[in-house]
Enzyme design. Structure first.
Site: not given
Length: 623
Positions: A61, A74, A318, A435, A553-554
């Site tokens: 980032y 997002p 993010h 995660s 990603s879920q």
């Protein structure tokens, strides 16, 4: 290193793969530099709460220099509201703000319950640090690397002062909602403040859309911010925005013609005559300077977005937290706001004892105005280039996947591999976030879905049918190059390997964070320009391994909401997915400027892949 070699196998030719094996042997073998760098990381582990966190945060980032709008932030879409009056808008927004303030009170008391893992060694406590970095926090631009403003929690029994910033018609208003000397505003009082803004903003002239600068390239925005800070009034404005609890963007609706295209799959919900893809564009970037992109502050962790036509959602920065933490917070705010009974008009005398919201006035010079113009052009070009669509696959969902005794996440990841292969005849490095909150300050590592086993399975699934000249009776017999039984065997192997990859990552045995650490350790221990990085990190295979043309990603939600984002590569796809009981919501993104990508073609391939998988698994003795 052995996992890394296997990761590269589906992406390289045989000669290239043999070359990387030799490079790895030199790096990781006895006396290799890798061993020394590993010792450096072990020593670093002893000194820090999390040896990897700073490396990871900067790499993913803070060192990123391109605009964060679309490329990083997002957007989340909630089911639209039914607003009939301006009061409805103000009332619902006031309830969201009030709920956010109540949540901040829980954080201030450090009273947030600790979550625990529910599977894969269940019961382990999960790190809650990122939950405390959502409200009141902000990313700050830097010329070389960005930084973060993280609000400090108040001392015990101390009443914290809180304010929110409301952005309406590209103008910022500061609304104090809690003060040490007079307590917190109630819902009616917040509502009255919002009504004032909704009445005042349209009457303003000489608007200075400073917010668009936050969508500019990071170094240019940092330079612009530095110049703005020279004026005391501007400096105070920036501090109020950056330290605000959150930002609320009161938007104008995008026209239905924006992103006008044939939407594939189930239509989902709509706001007026606007479809879900249109709504997603509004939440991700605002629609460009002409619409709502200047009605934002893209550096702010939480920007709640409320549009007069009922469209509601979120744009979030993010770097502070992962989607799971932000979604949980925002969904709780929404549920609290929706549970309250319908309220009447705000009494005319409510808030009369309060000063009106403070409109933030900016002192801008000619250079500042030119920068706003330049930033607007950059953001507009990004917006025009975004190929984005929401695709609802309605053939089946979580229930069918579980009936096949397969993790729904593994199932969808393999579907994405098949869809990509059907389009391009090869696999690509694929990123899926996993995660790592079982570790202190843990955020995510990378689940890599493009495995050798996945490649074998998708090749078998994509084999064309080959006809023979044999006739049996009056029928011509069609033979498959690979039998269905063999396809099923390859499927089972791909599932097994993908499941292990997923579990390895969440338990801390992924390879990407470790590789990043070794690379940064090489920089730390040999910091001169004359000392090159080890060949492992300069060989083209390393760039290929980290060129994620499929970034996935879920993003699970408890409501009928969804989250999407842009691709991370010019020729790549973004693919988030929300697996529901009987359907799947995909948010697919690409860039129009790419000659090789198309979300329409990818959605078509994805639908065909999911249907083919159902046929394979539904056949007799197939499950």
């Amino acid at each position: 290193m052995q996992k890394y070699i296997k990761t590269l196998q589906p992406l390289l030719s045989e000669d290239e793969h043999e070359k990387i094996k030799k490079i790895v042997e030199k790096f990781a073998g006895e006396g290799g530099l890798g061993r020394k760098l590993q010792l450096y990381l072990l020593a670093r582990r002893e000194k820090l709460d999390n040896w990897a966190y700073e490396y990871w945060l900067k790499d993913l980032y803070l060192n990123y220099r391109e605009p964060i709008v679309i490329n990083s932030n997002p957007g989340m879409v909630f089911p639209p509201r039914k607003f009939t009056t301006i009061l409805d808008v103000a009332r619902f927004t006031a309830r969201l703000i009030d709920a956010a303030l109540s949540h901040k009170d829980i954080l201030n008391r450090k009273a947030l319950p600790i979550e625990r893992a529910t599977s894969r060694e269940p019961g382990q406590p999960l790190c809650m640090a990122q939950y405390y970095r959502i409200l009141g926090c902000c990313r700050l631009p830097g010329k070389v690397t960005d930084s973060q403003y993280v609000a400090e929690l108040p001392n015990d029994n101390e009443q914290a002062s809180e304010h929110v910033v409301i952005v309406c018609r590209n103008q910022q208003y500061c609304v104090p909602i809690q003060a040490g000397d007079r307590g917190r505003l109630n819902e009616d009082e917040i509502c009255a403040q919002l009504l004032y803004i909704l009445d005042d903003a349209p009457c303003q002239s000489n608007i200075t859309p400073v917010g668009i600068l936050t969508g500019w390239k990071r170094a240019l925005w940092a330079e612009a911010r530095e110049d703005l800070m020279r004026d005391e009034k501007n400096r105070r404005n920036l501090e109020l925005i950056e330290k605000s609890l959150l930002i609320v963007c009161l938007d104008e609706a995008l026209p239905a013609s924006f992103n006008c295209r044939l939407q594939k799959g189930g239509k989902g919900f709509m706001a007026g005559n606007r479809d879900e893809s249109n709504l997603a564009h509004q939440m991700i970037h605002g629609g460009g300077f002409q619409f709502n992109s200047a009605n934002r502050w893209f550096d702010k962790t939480v920007q709640l977005i409320i549009s007069g036509d009922g469209a509601c959602g979120l744009c979030y920065e993010h770097s502070m937290a992962e989607g799971v933490a932000v979604i949980q917070l925002i969904e709780n705010l929404w549920k609290q706001a929706e549970l309250l009974p319908t309220a009447s008009e705000v009494p005319s005398n409510v808030g009369s004892h309060l000063p009106p919201p403070e409109k933030l006035e900016w002192f801008l010079e000619a250079t500042d105005l030119k920068r706003i113009e330049d930033a607007s052009q950059v953001v507009d070009n990004l917006v025009k280039d975004l190929d984005f669509q929401v695709f609802r696959f309605t053939g089946y969902g979580k229930d069918f996947m579980k009936s096949c005794k397969v993790s729904p996440d593994v199932f969808v990841q393999l579907a994405l591999q098949l869809a990509y292969y059907k389009l391009y005849g090869k696999l690509t490095a694929t990123y899926e976030s996993a995660s790592t909150r079982r570790f202190l300050l843990g955020r995510v590592d990378c689940i890599r879905s493009a495995t050798p086993e996945a490649l074998e399975w998708v090749m078998a699934m994509s084999q064309p049918k080959e006809e023979t000249d044999y006739d049996i009776g009056n029928k011509k017999v069609t033979f498959h190059l690979v039998s269905d039984d063999r396809k099923y065997e390859l499927w089972c192997e791909a599932v097994k390997v993908q499941t292990k990859e997923m579990v390895d990552n969440i338990l801390g045995h992924g390879i990407d964070i470790h590789l990043l650490g070794l690379r940064e350790a090489a920089k730390d221990t040999c910091p001169t320009a004359a000392t090159p990085l080890p060949e492992l990190f300069t060989d083209p295979s390393y760039r290929l391994a980290n060129k994620f043309l499929l970034s996935t990603s879920q993003v699970s939600t408890s409501t009928n909401s969804f989250m999407g984002y842009g691709p991370v590569e010019p020729d790549g796809y973004g693919a988030s997915y929300n697996i529901k009981t009987d359907h799947i919501i995909f948010c697919l993104s690409a860039f129009w400027s790419s000659e090789v990508t198309s979300t329409s073609r990818f959605a078509q391939s994805l639908e065909e892949s999911l249907n083919a998988m159902q046929v394979l698994l539904n056949r007799p003795n197939g499950t």
